[in-house]
Design a protein around this motif. Sequence first.
Motif, PDB file in Angstrom:
ATOM      1  N   VAL A  72       8.512   8.113  -4.699  1.00 20.99           N
ATOM      2  CA  VAL A  72       7.508   7.486  -5.559  1.00 20.99           C
ATOM      3  C   VAL A  72       6.708   6.459  -4.778  1.00 20.99           C
ATOM      4  CG1 VAL A  72       7.155   6.011  -7.586  1.00 20.99           C
ATOM      5  CG2 VAL A  72       8.820   7.883  -7.680  1.00 20.99           C
ATOM      6  N   LYS A  73       7.395   5.603  -4.022  1.00 22.96           N
ATOM      7  CA  LYS A  73       6.688   4.581  -3.245  1.00 22.96           C
ATOM      8  C   LYS A  73       5.733   5.214  -2.233  1.00 22.96           C
ATOM      9  CE  LYS A  73      10.048   0.818  -3.644  1.00 22.96           C
ATOM     10  NZ  LYS A  73      10.913  -0.140  -2.915  1.00 22.96           N
ATOM     11  N   GLU A  74       6.180   6.282  -1.608  1.00 17.33           N
ATOM     12  CA  GLU A  74       5.358   6.952  -0.602  1.00 17.33           C
ATOM     13  C   GLU A  74       4.096   7.545  -1.227  1.00 17.33           C
ATOM     14  OE1 GLU A  74       5.685  10.796   2.415  1.00 17.33           O
ATOM     15  OE2 GLU A  74       7.521   9.847   1.667  1.00 17.33           O
ATOM     16  N   GLU A  75       4.244   8.224  -2.376  1.00 14.27           N
ATOM     17  CA  GLU A  75       3.090   8.841  -3.030  1.00 14.27           C
ATOM     18  C   GLU A  75       2.121   7.787  -3.563  1.00 14.27           C
ATOM     19  OE1 GLU A  75       2.287  12.172  -3.124  1.00 14.27           O
ATOM     20  OE2 GLU A  75       3.929  12.210  -1.665  1.00 14.27           O
ATOM     21  N   VAL A  76       2.667   6.690  -4.073  1.00 17.57           N
ATOM     22  CA  VAL A  76       1.816   5.608  -4.559  1.00 17.57           C
ATOM     23  C   VAL A  76       0.994   5.017  -3.412  1.00 17.57           C
ATOM     24  CG1 VAL A  76       1.834   3.254  -5.480  1.00 17.57           C
ATOM     25  CG2 VAL A  76       3.203   5.041  -6.586  1.00 17.57           C
ATOM     26  N   MET A  77       1.629   4.794  -2.268  1.00  9.75           N
ATOM     27  CA  MET A  77       0.901   4.217  -1.134  1.00  9.75           C
ATOM     28  C   MET A  77      -0.140   5.178  -0.573  1.00  9.75           C
ATOM     29  SD  MET A  77       1.342   1.110  -0.688  1.00  9.75           S
ATOM     30  CE  MET A  77       0.288   1.116   0.763  1.00  9.75           C
ATOM     31  N   LYS A  78       0.166   6.465  -0.568  1.00  4.97           N
ATOM     32  CA  LYS A  78      -0.830   7.450  -0.121  1.00  4.97           C
ATOM     33  C   LYS A  78      -2.074   7.385  -0.999  1.00  4.97           C
ATOM     34  CE  LYS A  78       2.139  11.098   1.828  1.00  4.97           C
ATOM     35  NZ  LYS A  78       2.613  12.494   1.597  1.00  4.97           N
ATOM     36  N   ALA A  79      -1.856   7.316  -2.298  1.00  8.65           N
ATOM     37  CA  ALA A  79      -2.981   7.250  -3.225  1.00  8.65           C
ATOM     38  C   ALA A  79      -3.773   5.967  -3.035  1.00  8.65           C
ATOM     39  CB  ALA A  79      -2.485   7.366  -4.671  1.00  8.65           C
ATOM     40  N   ILE A  80      -3.074   4.857  -2.903  1.00 11.33           N
ATOM     41  CA  ILE A  80      -3.752   3.568  -2.726  1.00 11.33           C
ATOM     42  C   ILE A  80      -4.608   3.580  -1.463  1.00 11.33           C
ATOM     43  CG2 ILE A  80      -3.361   1.141  -2.129  1.00 11.33           C
ATOM     44  CD1 ILE A  80      -0.968   1.174  -4.042  1.00 11.33           C
ATOM     45  N   GLU A  81      -4.036   4.032  -0.370  1.00 11.96           N
ATOM     46  CA  GLU A  81      -4.715   3.944   0.919  1.00 11.96           C
ATOM     47  C   GLU A  81      -5.912   4.887   1.018  1.00 11.96           C
ATOM     48  OE1 GLU A  81      -1.552   4.587   3.665  1.00 11.96           O
ATOM     49  OE2 GLU A  81      -0.787   2.530   3.522  1.00 11.96           O
ATOM     50  N   TYR A  82      -5.824   6.055   0.374  1.00 14.71           N
ATOM     51  CA  TYR A  82      -6.923   7.021   0.496  1.00 14.71           C
ATOM     52  C   TYR A  82      -7.884   6.930  -0.687  1.00 14.71           C
ATOM     53  CZ  TYR A  82      -9.224  11.098   2.458  1.00 14.71           C
ATOM     54  OH  TYR A  82     -10.140  11.935   3.049  1.00 14.71           O
ATOM     55  N   MET A  83      -7.342   7.027  -1.892  1.00 17.10           N
ATOM     56  CA  MET A  83      -8.191   7.024  -3.085  1.00 17.10           C
ATOM     57  C   MET A  83      -8.811   5.652  -3.334  1.00 17.10           C
ATOM     58  SD  MET A  83      -7.881  10.172  -4.016  1.00 17.10           S
ATOM     59  CE  MET A  83      -8.600  10.231  -5.661  1.00 17.10           C
ATOM     60  N   GLY A  84      -8.172   4.605  -2.814  1.00 17.57           N
ATOM     61  CA  GLY A  84      -8.672   3.249  -3.038  1.00 17.57           C
ATOM     62  C   GLY A  84      -9.700   2.788  -2.028  1.00 17.57           C
ATOM     63  N   LYS A  85      -9.981   3.608  -1.010  1.00 17.51           N
ATOM     64  CA  LYS A  85     -10.991   3.215  -0.019  1.00 17.51           C
ATOM     65  C   LYS A  85     -12.360   3.068  -0.684  1.00 17.51           C
ATOM     66  CE  LYS A  85     -10.236   6.652   2.799  1.00 17.51           C
ATOM     67  NZ  LYS A  85     -10.315   7.581   3.959  1.00 17.51           N
ATOM     68  N   GLY A  86     -12.972   1.912  -0.475  1.00 17.59           N
ATOM     69  CA  GLY A  86     -14.273   1.679  -1.088  1.00 17.59           C
ATOM     70  C   GLY A  86     -14.198   1.381  -2.568  1.00 17.59           C
ATOM     71  N   GLY A  87     -13.011   1.137  -3.072  1.00 15.89           N
ATOM     72  CA  GLY A  87     -12.830   0.885  -4.501  1.00 15.89           C
ATOM     73  C   GLY A  87     -12.769   2.183  -5.279  1.00 15.89           C
ATOM     74  N   GLY A  88     -12.865   2.062  -6.609  1.00 15.93           N
ATOM     75  CA  GLY A  88     -12.944   3.260  -7.442  1.00 15.93           C
ATOM     76  C   GLY A  88     -11.616   3.855  -7.836  1.00 15.93           C
ATOM     77  N   LEU A  89     -10.500   3.102  -7.768  1.00 14.80           N
ATOM     78  CA  LEU A  89      -9.205   3.649  -8.171  1.00 14.80           C
ATOM     79  C   LEU A  89      -8.503   2.719  -9.148  1.00 14.80           C
ATOM     80  CD1 LEU A  89      -6.850   5.678  -7.915  1.00 14.80           C
ATOM     81  CD2 LEU A  89      -5.979   4.262  -6.029  1.00 14.80           C
ATOM     82  N   ILE A  90      -8.152   3.279 -10.301  1.00 16.69           N
ATOM     83  CA  ILE A  90      -7.177   2.671 -11.200  1.00 16.69           C
ATOM     84  C   ILE A  90      -5.965   3.580 -11.129  1.00 16.69           C
ATOM     85  CG2 ILE A  90      -6.625   2.007 -13.566  1.00 16.69           C
ATOM     86  CD1 ILE A  90      -9.643   1.742 -14.047  1.00 16.69           C
ATOM     87  N   LEU A  91      -4.876   3.082 -10.565  1.00 16.95           N
ATOM     88  CA  LEU A  91      -3.711   3.923 -10.346  1.00 16.95           C
ATOM     89  C   LEU A  91      -2.944   4.114 -11.652  1.00 16.95           C
ATOM     90  CD1 LEU A  91      -2.483   5.233  -7.746  1.00 16.95           C
ATOM     91  CD2 LEU A  91      -0.689   3.514  -7.952  1.00 16.95           C
ATOM     92  N   ALA A  92      -2.581   5.359 -11.938  1.00 19.84           N
ATOM     93  CA  ALA A  92      -1.864   5.656 -13.182  1.00 19.84           C
ATOM     94  C   ALA A  92      -1.163   6.998 -13.049  1.00 19.84           C
ATOM     95  CB  ALA A  92      -2.834   5.701 -14.364  1.00 19.84           C
ATOM     96  N   PRO A  93      -0.098   7.207 -13.790  1.00 25.78           N
ATOM     97  CA  PRO A  93       0.471   8.546 -13.901  1.00 25.78           C
ATOM     98  C   PRO A  93      -0.537   9.477 -14.568  1.00 25.78           C
ATOM     99  CG  PRO A  93       2.024   6.878 -14.663  1.00 25.78           C
ATOM    100  CD  PRO A  93       0.691   6.205 -14.507  1.00 25.78           C
ATOM    101  N   SER A  94      -0.387  10.763 -14.330  1.00 23.31           N
ATOM    102  CA  SER A  94      -1.346  11.723 -14.861  1.00 23.31           C
ATOM    103  C   SER A  94      -1.138  12.024 -16.341  1.00 23.31           C
ATOM    104  CB  SER A  94      -1.295  13.028 -14.054  1.00 23.31           C
ATOM    105  OG  SER A  94       0.020  13.552 -14.043  1.00 23.31           O
ATOM    106  N   HIS A  95      -0.112  11.455 -16.942  1.00 23.88           N
ATOM    107  CA  HIS A  95       0.144  11.639 -18.366  1.00 23.88           C
ATOM    108  C   HIS A  95       1.102  10.545 -18.803  1.00 23.88           C
ATOM    109  CE1 HIS A  95       1.174  13.775 -22.163  1.00 23.88           C
ATOM    110  NE2 HIS A  95       0.018  14.395 -21.969  1.00 23.88           N
ATOM    111  N   MET A  96       1.400  10.520 -20.096  1.00 24.89           N
ATOM    112  CA  MET A  96       2.462   9.640 -20.575  1.00 24.89           C
ATOM    113  C   MET A  96       3.725   9.866 -19.752  1.00 24.89           C
ATOM    114  SD  MET A  96       4.352   9.656 -24.315  1.00 24.89           S
ATOM    115  CE  MET A  96       3.027   8.853 -25.203  1.00 24.89           C
ATOM    116  N   ILE A  97       4.459   8.797 -19.446  1.00 19.58           N
ATOM    117  CA  ILE A  97       5.725   8.939 -18.720  1.00 19.58           C
ATOM    118  C   ILE A  97       6.787   9.373 -19.722  1.00 19.58           C
ATOM    119  CG2 ILE A  97       7.420   7.795 -17.270  1.00 19.58           C
ATOM    120  CD1 ILE A  97       5.284   5.880 -16.355  1.00 19.58           C
ATOM    121  N   GLU A  98       7.320  10.573 -19.500  1.00 19.10           N
ATOM    122  CA  GLU A  98       8.198  11.218 -20.477  1.00 19.10           C
ATOM    123  C   GLU A  98       9.670  10.846 -20.253  1.00 19.10           C
ATOM    124  OE1 GLU A  98       6.981  12.522 -22.960  1.00 19.10           O
ATOM    125  OE2 GLU A  98       5.106  13.558 -22.531  1.00 19.10           O
TER     126      GLU A  98
END
Length: 358
Positions: free
Chosen positions: A304-330
């Motif tokens: 989980v930590k690894e996937e979160v950091m990947k998203a932050i580092e790539y998707m967050g470049k230049g802004g434009g990212l609100i990090l969230a699960p893709s659905h309700m956490i079941e």
Amino acid sequence: MNIREKTLKIIKREAEGFVPFQFELCPSLVDRFKKETGAENYVEYYDMPYFSVFLNPKNRNIGFSRYFKEVKAGTFYNEFGVAFEPVGKDHFTHMLAPMKEFTEKEDYENYPYPDAELDYDWQTFRVEVQRVKGEDKIAVGMLAMTIFEIGWYMRGMEECMVDMITEEDTLNYHFDRITEIRCRQAAKMCECGIDVLHLGDDIATQQSMMMSLELYRKWIKPRLKKVIDAARAVNPEIIIDYHSDGNCENAIEDLIEVGVNVLNPVQPECMDIFKIKDKFGDRLSFRGTIGTQTTLPFGNVETVKEEVMKAIEYMGKGGGLILAPSHMIEPEVPWENVLAFVETVEEYNNGKHFKVLK
């Protein structure tokens, strides 16, 4: 700069180095949260800046049961008359369509569609918007299941999809009535002072669009544009956050064209999130990107930590990212994985990487 101001700059891609986050817990995980923390509200506890404000329907006192041959005890109806039967498993229900047997346009004309203003509690909505903004959070007006989704909820999915090919007159009437309601609600939400208008229809499966782009552009796109235009007639700066599960990549250009600013959830099980960032990230922001079918239920804390950091580092470049699960956490998601998600984002944000770009 407070969390509200930072989040707005991130959404507008005017800053980077800070990642707002959010998630929704299923009832059993809400209970686990309360047990673990002693707190009642996880959105407030974790200081999530993106705060959903719901427009609650009033009790219409309409006997919607007459549109069904038989319903189980405990069935409830939404304001559009869609029936939800309990199935005895967590928060899940079985949905029944009141218009399933309709054959004539007169059936639709006689149906009790809700009134966009009279059948909703606008006073409470307005007060909640101001409360959220007063606490320096982003007030998100929730208008999900905007047109297509509530349309087929009422008609039945198979019937609605067939109507898109064969029953132009009746479906035009049905979708136009829904669009009129949503336009009035979108405008009034903006009058109440929301920062973000959340719209959405699931228009895709995990393989591809549910329909051809030709049908999407005929039936849904122009009506979505009407709703967005109605909102922007009141507030030209309103941020439009649009939801569709599945692989909706083929419709992203169309969504940008009608005025969508934020795409949710960018489901990583069926979309290459990094490709989407490269292709659209200069014109579109993203909310989501963390898998609830893969990473959160089946990964361990380190995954989980690894996937979160990947998203932050790539998707967050230049802004434009609100990090969230893709659905309700079941229910099957380990609590430790929820904590890993939160802790990783907080560690990053506490590193004080925030930088204004514009």
